[in-house]
Scaffold this motif. Structure first.
Motif, short mmCIF file in Angstrom:
data_model
loop_
_atom_site.label_atom_id
_atom_site.label_comp_id
_atom_site.label_asym_id
_atom_site.label_seq_id
_atom_site.Cartn_x
_atom_site.Cartn_y
_atom_site.Cartn_z
N ALA A 56 0.86 -1.18 0.00
CA ALA A 56 0.00 0.00 0.00
C ALA A 56 0.89 1.22 0.00
N THR A 57 0.62 2.18 -0.88
CA THR A 57 1.43 3.39 -0.98
C THR A 57 0.55 4.60 -0.76
N ILE A 58 1.05 5.53 0.04
CA ILE A 58 0.33 6.78 0.31
C ILE A 58 1.26 7.93 -0.03
N LYS A 59 0.76 8.89 -0.77
CA LYS A 59 1.54 10.07 -1.12
C LYS A 59 1.36 11.14 -0.05
N ALA A 60 2.26 12.11 -0.03
CA ALA A 60 2.27 13.15 0.99
C ALA A 60 0.96 13.92 1.05
N ASP A 61 0.37 14.23 -0.11
CA ASP A 61 -0.87 15.01 -0.09
C ASP A 61 -2.02 14.25 0.56
N GLU A 62 -1.98 12.92 0.53
CA GLU A 62 -2.99 12.11 1.21
C GLU A 62 -2.75 12.10 2.72
N LEU A 63 -1.49 12.07 3.13
CA LEU A 63 -1.16 12.07 4.56
C LEU A 63 -1.57 13.37 5.24
N VAL A 64 -1.33 14.50 4.59
CA VAL A 64 -1.61 15.78 5.23
C VAL A 64 -3.08 16.13 5.28
N LYS A 65 -3.94 15.33 4.65
CA LYS A 65 -5.39 15.57 4.75
C LYS A 65 -5.87 15.35 6.18
N ASN A 66 -5.14 14.53 6.93
CA ASN A 66 -5.46 14.27 8.33
C ASN A 66 -4.52 15.12 9.19
N PRO A 67 -4.96 16.28 9.67
CA PRO A 67 -4.07 17.15 10.44
C PRO A 67 -3.66 16.48 11.74
N ALA A 68 -2.37 16.25 11.88
CA ALA A 68 -1.86 15.59 13.07
C ALA A 68 -0.41 16.01 13.27
N THR A 69 0.12 15.72 14.45
CA THR A 69 1.48 16.11 14.76
C THR A 69 2.51 15.03 14.48
N SER A 70 2.07 13.82 14.21
CA SER A 70 3.02 12.74 13.94
C SER A 70 2.58 11.92 12.73
N VAL A 71 3.54 11.21 12.15
CA VAL A 71 3.25 10.37 10.99
C VAL A 71 2.29 9.26 11.38
N GLU A 72 2.47 8.70 12.58
CA GLU A 72 1.60 7.62 13.02
C GLU A 72 0.13 8.06 13.03
N GLN A 73 -0.11 9.27 13.53
CA GLN A 73 -1.48 9.79 13.57
C GLN A 73 -2.03 10.04 12.17
N GLN A 74 -1.17 10.52 11.27
CA GLN A 74 -1.60 10.76 9.89
C GLN A 74 -1.91 9.46 9.17
N LEU A 75 -1.19 8.41 9.49
CA LEU A 75 -1.33 7.11 8.83
C LEU A 75 -2.51 6.30 9.37
N GLN A 76 -2.94 6.62 10.57
CA GLN A 76 -3.98 5.85 11.23
C GLN A 76 -5.26 5.78 10.39
N GLY A 77 -5.70 4.55 10.12
CA GLY A 77 -6.93 4.31 9.39
C GLY A 77 -6.83 4.44 7.88
N LYS A 78 -5.63 4.65 7.34
CA LYS A 78 -5.48 4.85 5.90
C LYS A 78 -5.11 3.57 5.14
#
Length: 161
Positions: A56-78
């Motif tokens: 599974a690959t996620i690009k940066a623009d998809e990660l930043v849609k979930n405002p969070a302070t850590s990568v783990e929080q941005q990745l959660q549920g994706k």
């Protein structure tokens, strides 16, 4: 006459006829359509069609849609098959589990940042520096990394400055 074929991943094949030349200059043209169907895992490349369920690959623009302070929080549920849990303590880190609890001891996945193994986790990287994040979930996709990949592999490509 002798013909040579030149090719490289992501480029169109060039056929050059060689006569009496002693020097050959080859310029390959990018083939952007083939890159969408190809995933590099370790030192090898595999057709995306054959490993769609395991990578599974996620690009940066998809990660930043979930405002969070850590990568783990941005990745959660994706990504399906990736569970992220927190300890509940303020400032406590998150635990990333790929394919559930698989073995004894360390259950964290192997993190590869720009081709180099990282001893830390996702908390060692600034979320704004990530260009793409790929998760290799099964043994065939992660086989190049050996036993270290028993708990899955997280490949991170950073933005080059």
């Amino acid at each position: 006459e002798l013909c040579w074929f030149f090719s490289f991943v992501g480029y169109e094949v060039q056929e050059i006829t060689i006569g009496n030349q002693s020097t050959i200059d080859v310029t390959l043209k990018e083939d952007e359509t083939s890159l969408d169907e190809f995933v590099v895992t370790g030192y090898t490349g595999q057709s995306e069609r054959s490993i769609t369920g395991s990578v599974a690959t996620i690009k940066a623009d998809e990660l930043v849609k979930n405002p969070a302070t850590s990568v783990e929080q941005q990745l959660q549920g994706k990504i399906s098959g990736v569970n992220i849990t927190t300890s509940g303590n303020p400032g406590g880190g998150a635990q990333v589990r790929i394919r559930g609890l698989s073995n004894f001891g360390n259950r964290s996945p192997l993190y590869i940042i720009d081709g180099a193994p990282s001893s830390g986790g996702l908390s060692d990287i600034n979320p704004d520096d990530i260009e793409t994040l790929s998760v290799l979930k099964d043994a065939s996709a992660a086989s190049i990394y050996g036993a270290r990949a028993a708990n899955g592999v997280v490949l991170i490509t950073t933005k080059k400055g």
